[in-house]
Design a protein around this motif. Structure first.
Motif, PDB file in Angstrom:
ATOM      1  N   ARG A  64       0.852  -1.199   0.000  1.00  0.00           N
ATOM      2  CA  ARG A  64       0.000   0.000   0.000  1.00  0.00           C
ATOM      3  C   ARG A  64       0.884   1.243   0.000  1.00  0.00           C
ATOM      4  NH1 ARG A  64      -2.856  -2.984   4.271  1.00  0.00           N
ATOM      5  NH2 ARG A  64      -4.540  -4.127   3.234  1.00  0.00           N
ATOM      6  N   THR A  69      -1.355   4.106  -1.825  1.00  0.00           N
ATOM      7  CA  THR A  69      -2.788   3.854  -1.851  1.00  0.00           C
ATOM      8  C   THR A  69      -3.278   3.436  -0.476  1.00  0.00           C
ATOM      9  OG1 THR A  69      -4.549   2.612  -2.942  1.00  0.00           O
ATOM     10  CG2 THR A  69      -2.537   1.397  -2.471  1.00  0.00           C
ATOM     11  N   GLN A  70      -4.575   3.598  -0.271  1.00  0.00           N
ATOM     12  CA  GLN A  70      -5.251   3.070   0.905  1.00  0.00           C
ATOM     13  C   GLN A  70      -6.042   1.819   0.563  1.00  0.00           C
ATOM     14  OE1 GLN A  70      -4.863   4.423   4.039  1.00  0.00           O
ATOM     15  NE2 GLN A  70      -3.334   5.697   3.005  1.00  0.00           N
ATOM     16  N   ASN A  71      -5.903   1.314  -0.650  1.00  0.00           N
ATOM     17  CA  ASN A  71      -6.698   0.154  -1.073  1.00  0.00           C
ATOM     18  C   ASN A  71      -6.484  -1.038  -0.143  1.00  0.00           C
ATOM     19  OD1 ASN A  71      -7.676   1.499  -3.319  1.00  0.00           O
ATOM     20  ND2 ASN A  71      -6.168   0.614  -4.727  1.00  0.00           N
ATOM     21  N   ASP A 195      -3.769   6.462  -5.666  1.00  0.00           N
ATOM     22  CA  ASP A 195      -4.998   7.117  -5.210  1.00  0.00           C
ATOM     23  C   ASP A 195      -5.146   8.514  -5.794  1.00  0.00           C
ATOM     24  OD1 ASP A 195      -5.526   4.851  -3.794  1.00  0.00           O
ATOM     25  OD2 ASP A 195      -5.302   5.750  -1.799  1.00  0.00           O
ATOM     26  N   LYS A 198      -6.278   8.377  -9.286  1.00  0.00           N
ATOM     27  CA  LYS A 198      -7.576   7.707  -9.468  1.00  0.00           C
ATOM     28  C   LYS A 198      -7.484   6.426 -10.302  1.00  0.00           C
ATOM     29  CE  LYS A 198     -10.102  12.123  -9.196  1.00  0.00           C
ATOM     30  NZ  LYS A 198     -10.698  11.918  -7.879  1.00  0.00           N
ATOM     31  N   ASP A 200      -7.833   2.478 -10.809  1.00  0.00           N
ATOM     32  CA  ASP A 200      -8.685   1.436 -10.234  1.00  0.00           C
ATOM     33  C   ASP A 200      -7.957   0.112 -10.046  1.00  0.00           C
ATOM     34  OD1 ASP A 200     -11.353   2.695  -9.956  1.00  0.00           O
ATOM     35  OD2 ASP A 200     -11.122   2.995 -12.114  1.00  0.00           O
ATOM     36  N   SER A 222      -8.918  -0.853  -6.448  1.00  0.00           N
ATOM     37  CA  SER A 222      -9.797   0.101  -5.781  1.00  0.00           C
ATOM     38  C   SER A 222     -11.076  -0.592  -5.325  1.00  0.00           C
ATOM     39  CB  SER A 222     -10.149   1.246  -6.736  1.00  0.00           C
ATOM     40  OG  SER A 222     -11.034   0.792  -7.756  1.00  0.00           O
TER      41      SER A 222
END
Length: 426
Positions: A64, A69-71, A195, A198, A200, A222
């Motif tokens: 992460r 990212t926070q995914n 993130d 954007k 996915d 995402s």
């Protein structure tokens, strides 16, 4: 005497592995960080041992941070970087789905082929090799095609170009298009902000700037992407979920690359899917640890300085770089093979007499350019200088009039300026 003559003992039995000490300065794979090699030799534990599942959780968090990212769904697909690509595409695509692939090199064609094999209706747009797409070109194609998914490469080592991504995510969001990127060749050596841009879905490999071997494919997904693929029907242990089947699309064609099943394996349920490639997980964990320990911005800066030094050295030797330098990847440079120089003979001499590997190319660039990488463990000053000096010597052997020492001098100047500017580990 060829190296192959040393591969057997006097009694004819195969000798232990003893590869030559190559310096891998091509477009990948590269020499591994020593700590990564050590991590791979760590003893195994069972796949459901709490120590092992703890390592899996650590890997998810480490990547992460690597992906920015926070995914929640950030994990490894066991296999080369192509395994990550296939997992994303076969899990996302239902027969007849429209997929748009902007192609600016060999690996865009790969994305298109995999999507076609998943029975997508594939639409492509292309620019000449050595160029990249503008956001406007991509948006115009999205408006025309109206795809479910945009699939694009960030850094294509076949052309050494880096596709700008940061404006494309908002375009995809505005047109309700899923945004997938293969960032295998670029992650770790060039900015990638999942993130903020954007994205996915992103899949990568270890064998470029992350400084590991091929064989593990980190991916991140995402929430929007996860929700979409979880509507796909799949079979777990041969039991159909009849209650939900009507609400789901056709089942994912691959068992091994079924992302919902892999997510359940990595999740709290730990539902059996495959036996995790533990040694590669150890390896991927150490690649991420090294990257974050050095500091992401420091690693990218180191790659930029090494790439700038190699480029300056190439130009000072009288060689012409390939492509739009405004969009060159930090970690690899294309070099036009000079007229009258036998490109493959240069590569062979570098490899067999100097133990340095540089790359050839593909498609319309086959036999026209070399590709020289500066990535991962090899994005360092001594590797750059040794490669430039050796290339100059081999070119002189072929009669090319390279100015003596100018390539190394130019690279040294780049490093001196970087150090004066306070660039870490320059």
């Amino acid at each position: 005497m060829s190296h192959e003559m040393f591969n057997a003992n006097s009694n004819g039995a195969l000798a232990p592995l003893s590869p030559p000490p190559r310096l891998l300065m091509g477009p990948g794979p590269i020499n591994c960080y020593p700590r990564v090699l050590s991590a791979m030799s760590t003893q195994l534990v069972g796949q459901y041992d709490p120590v092992m599942t703890g390592y899996m959780n650590e890997v998810m968090q480490l990547y992460r941070d690597v992906f920015n990212t926070q995914n929640q769904q950030t994990f490894l697909v066991d296999g080369t970087s192509r395994a990550g690509i296939e997992a994303v595409l076969v899990s996302a695509i239902e027969p007849g789905d429209k997929v748009l692939v902007p192609i600016f090199g060999r690996f865009g064609h790969l994305l298109a082929e995999i999507a076609e094999r998943a029975d997508a209706e594939v639409h492509t747009i292309e620019v000449p090799w050595g160029e990249v797409f503008s956001p406007a070109q991509i948006e115009a194609a999205i408006k025309e095609v109206k795809p479910k998914l945009l699939a694009i490469v960030q850094g294509d080592t076949s052309t050494t170009m880096l596709q700008p991504l940061k404006d494309i995510g908002a375009i995809c969001e505005a047109h309700d298009v899923l945004f997938y990127c293969d960032a295998t060749a670029s992650i770790g050596g060039n900015p990638l902000d999942v993130d903020a841009w954007k994205l996915d879905a992103v899949s990568v490999g270890l064998q470029k700037c992350l400084g590991g071997p091929s064989g593990s494919a980190p991916i991140t997904l995402s929430d929007k992407f996860v929700k979409m693929v979880r509507t796909r029907h799949h079979v777990e242990a041969g039991i159909r979920d009849a209650h939900h089947e009507a609400a789901r699309g056709p089942k994912i064609r691959s068992n091994y690359f079924d992302l919902p099943m892999i997510m359940d394996y990595w999740g709290e349920e730990r539902l059996n899917h495959h036996t995790e490639a533990a040694s590669m997980l150890y390896c991927a964990r150490e690649c991420a640890r090294l990257h974050l320990e050095e500091g992401q911005q420091n690693v990218i800066a180191r790659h930029k300085v090494a790439g700038d030094a190699m480029l300056a050295g190439i130009q000072a030797m009288g060689l012409a770089p390939f492509g739009d330098l405004n969009h060159k990847m930090y970690n690899v440079v294309g070099v036009h093979i000079p007229e009258g120089v036998k490109g493959e003979a240069v590569r062979e001499t570098l490899l067999m007499r100097f133990n340095i590997e540089i790359g050839t190319s593909f498609g319309p660039l086959k036999g026209k350019i070399w590709r020289i990488g500066t990535m991962g463990y090899n994005a360092r000053e001594d590797a750059v200088l040794h490669t430039l000096q050796s290339l100059e010597t081999v070119l002189r052997m072929q009669g090319f009039n390279a100015p003596a020492g100018k390539g190394v001098d130019a690279a040294l100047t780049v490093y001196a300026e970087a150090k004066a500017a306070g660039v870490a580990d320059a």
